[in-house]
Design a protein around this motif. Sequence first.
Motif, PDB file in Angstrom:
ATOM      1  N   LEU A  38      29.743 -93.775   0.860  1.00 42.93           N
ATOM      2  CA  LEU A  38      29.880 -95.009   1.637  1.00 42.93           C
ATOM      3  C   LEU A  38      29.456 -96.217   0.815  1.00 42.93           C
ATOM      4  O   LEU A  38      30.098 -97.270   0.843  1.00 42.93           O
ATOM      5  CB  LEU A  38      29.039 -94.931   2.908  1.00 42.93           C
ATOM      6  N   ARG A  39      28.379 -96.064   0.075  1.00 45.85           N
ATOM      7  CA  ARG A  39      27.874 -97.185  -0.732  1.00 45.85           C
ATOM      8  C   ARG A  39      28.821 -97.571  -1.858  1.00 45.85           C
ATOM      9  O   ARG A  39      28.752 -98.686  -2.378  1.00 45.85           O
ATOM     10  CB  ARG A  39      26.516 -96.795  -1.329  1.00 45.85           C
ATOM     11  N   LEU A  89      27.091 -91.562   7.431  1.00 44.73           N
ATOM     12  CA  LEU A  89      25.756 -92.026   7.047  1.00 44.73           C
ATOM     13  C   LEU A  89      24.800 -90.842   6.901  1.00 44.73           C
ATOM     14  O   LEU A  89      23.862 -90.882   6.097  1.00 44.73           O
ATOM     15  CB  LEU A  89      25.214 -93.008   8.088  1.00 44.73           C
ATOM     16  N   LEU A 143      31.563 -93.546  10.921  1.00 45.36           N
ATOM     17  CA  LEU A 143      30.492 -94.177  10.145  1.00 45.36           C
ATOM     18  C   LEU A 143      29.163 -93.490  10.395  1.00 45.36           C
ATOM     19  O   LEU A 143      28.410 -93.206   9.443  1.00 45.36           O
ATOM     20  CB  LEU A 143      30.388 -95.661  10.506  1.00 45.36           C
ATOM     21  N   LYS A 171      24.993-100.680  13.311  1.00 42.90           N
ATOM     22  CA  LYS A 171      25.164-101.766  12.334  1.00 42.90           C
ATOM     23  C   LYS A 171      23.889-101.952  11.515  1.00 42.90           C
ATOM     24  O   LYS A 171      23.943-102.123  10.286  1.00 42.90           O
ATOM     25  CB  LYS A 171      25.536-103.060  13.053  1.00 42.90           C
ATOM     26  N   ARG A 227      21.546 -99.745  10.971  1.00 44.07           N
ATOM     27  CA  ARG A 227      21.338 -98.559  10.129  1.00 44.07           C
ATOM     28  C   ARG A 227      22.184 -98.619   8.869  1.00 44.07           C
ATOM     29  O   ARG A 227      21.709 -98.312   7.763  1.00 44.07           O
ATOM     30  CB  ARG A 227      21.675 -97.306  10.936  1.00 44.07           C
ATOM     31  N   ALA A 228      23.444 -99.045   9.007  1.00 49.56           N
ATOM     32  CA  ALA A 228      24.325 -99.150   7.849  1.00 49.56           C
ATOM     33  C   ALA A 228      23.812-100.207   6.876  1.00 49.56           C
ATOM     34  O   ALA A 228      23.797 -99.997   5.657  1.00 49.56           O
ATOM     35  CB  ALA A 228      25.741 -99.476   8.300  1.00 49.56           C
ATOM     36  N   VAL A 259      25.107-100.139   3.000  1.00 49.60           N
ATOM     37  CA  VAL A 259      26.539 -99.932   3.211  1.00 49.60           C
ATOM     38  C   VAL A 259      27.148-101.226   3.757  1.00 49.60           C
ATOM     39  O   VAL A 259      26.659-101.776   4.747  1.00 49.60           O
ATOM     40  CB  VAL A 259      26.785 -98.773   4.200  1.00 49.60           C
ATOM     41  N   ALA A 313      29.405-102.523   5.875  1.00 45.99           N
ATOM     42  CA  ALA A 313      30.247-102.202   7.026  1.00 45.99           C
ATOM     43  C   ALA A 313      30.513-103.484   7.811  1.00 45.99           C
ATOM     44  O   ALA A 313      29.568-104.163   8.227  1.00 45.99           O
ATOM     45  CB  ALA A 313      29.566-101.164   7.911  1.00 45.99           C
ATOM     46  N   LEU A 360      26.340 -90.563   2.284  1.00 52.13           N
ATOM     47  CA  LEU A 360      25.819 -91.916   2.122  1.00 52.13           C
ATOM     48  C   LEU A 360      26.209 -92.540   0.789  1.00 52.13           C
ATOM     49  O   LEU A 360      26.631 -93.698   0.726  1.00 52.13           O
ATOM     50  CB  LEU A 360      24.296 -91.914   2.277  1.00 52.13           C
TER      51      LEU A 360
END
Length: 363
Positions: free
Chosen positions: A160-161, A153, A149, A178, A180-181, A186, A188, A157
């Motif tokens: 991931l989105r 990121l 992850l 967490k 940051r995501a 995102v 997560a 990115l």
Amino acid sequence: MSSLRLVPGTPDAVLSALSGVLDGSGTPFAPVPSDPAAAERVRQAAAPDEPLEDGCAVVLTTSGSSGEPKGVLLSREALLASAVATHARLGGPGQWLLPMKPYFVGGLQILTRSVVAGQMPVMLGDSFTESAEEMTGPRRYTAMVPTQLARYLDTDLDALRSFDSIIIGGAATPAPLKARAAEAGVTAIPAYGMTETGSGCVYAGEPLDGTSIALDDGRVLIKGTTLFSGYRLRPELTADVLRDGWFRTQDRGEIVDGRLRVIGRIDDVVISGGVNVTLTTVQARLLEHPGVKDAVVLGVPDVEWGTRVVAFVVGEPGRDELRDFVAEALPRTWAPRQVVALDTLPMLASGKVDRQRLLETVR
């Protein structure tokens, strides 16, 4: 008792064998990695020539990152229960991207969910973004370890989105990661579980349907439909960890606002210079430093201190700066006495940190 067959640990081979045991047409199997040393560990733990315990569909071998590998017996019912409960929590079946090895429980369960959903999984190629673009399902899911992850990121990115949900497991997800995501948009979801629980069985602190959690003097206990049947040819070990339907994990935890918070392993508390030090708490503090990209804290036998607290750090800060940073929030006696700077942390194929390899560098 039935016999056990060994199959190559490739996605196609495991998917084929798994489809057979799930619909009742196939025979129990154990996936074998291509690495010769890892393959031999699987053969020893799975013991294919010995009669197989009743009710087992798949035998998976634990990674052995901190102990002797064991053959974990998973039934068809446990595999299916985990897949159904996961889809129920995420909002319904969907198509899955497989970015991990299928001879570990995380990868195996991505394939199980794919079979249950009737969707062909997409295998991760050289590019995460290009692999994500191959997905055509109405709902898109994947699972990965925290290290993946963090990497994606930085590099993928937008891909991931594009996922409805991304399950993060295999290791504790650092709070900064967490955050940051979430800030990046995102979805997560940190998952807690292990091979013995049929992969993640607690999502974002809440048990999946069919799973119950309890604490016994801080030790996390798990009960439910996804639990393993026992350890291959290890009845005494099975009886020690499976009691009255509860699996006694090696993790410490607490219930905060109705959610499980895993604090660390039972053996993560060491005595250094006569002081109890919780290694995972020190590690979490180091990961809050803006200059630290990744970190693991371990206890190393030491003639003077009994156990020396050693931090393995990916980042720019030096020992004195990191000791002071830890001491700002924790007792000074908890600050690591040794800091080892690394370009990257060594990883096992499962995505977990190779702790044994780290320990070998400082003993």
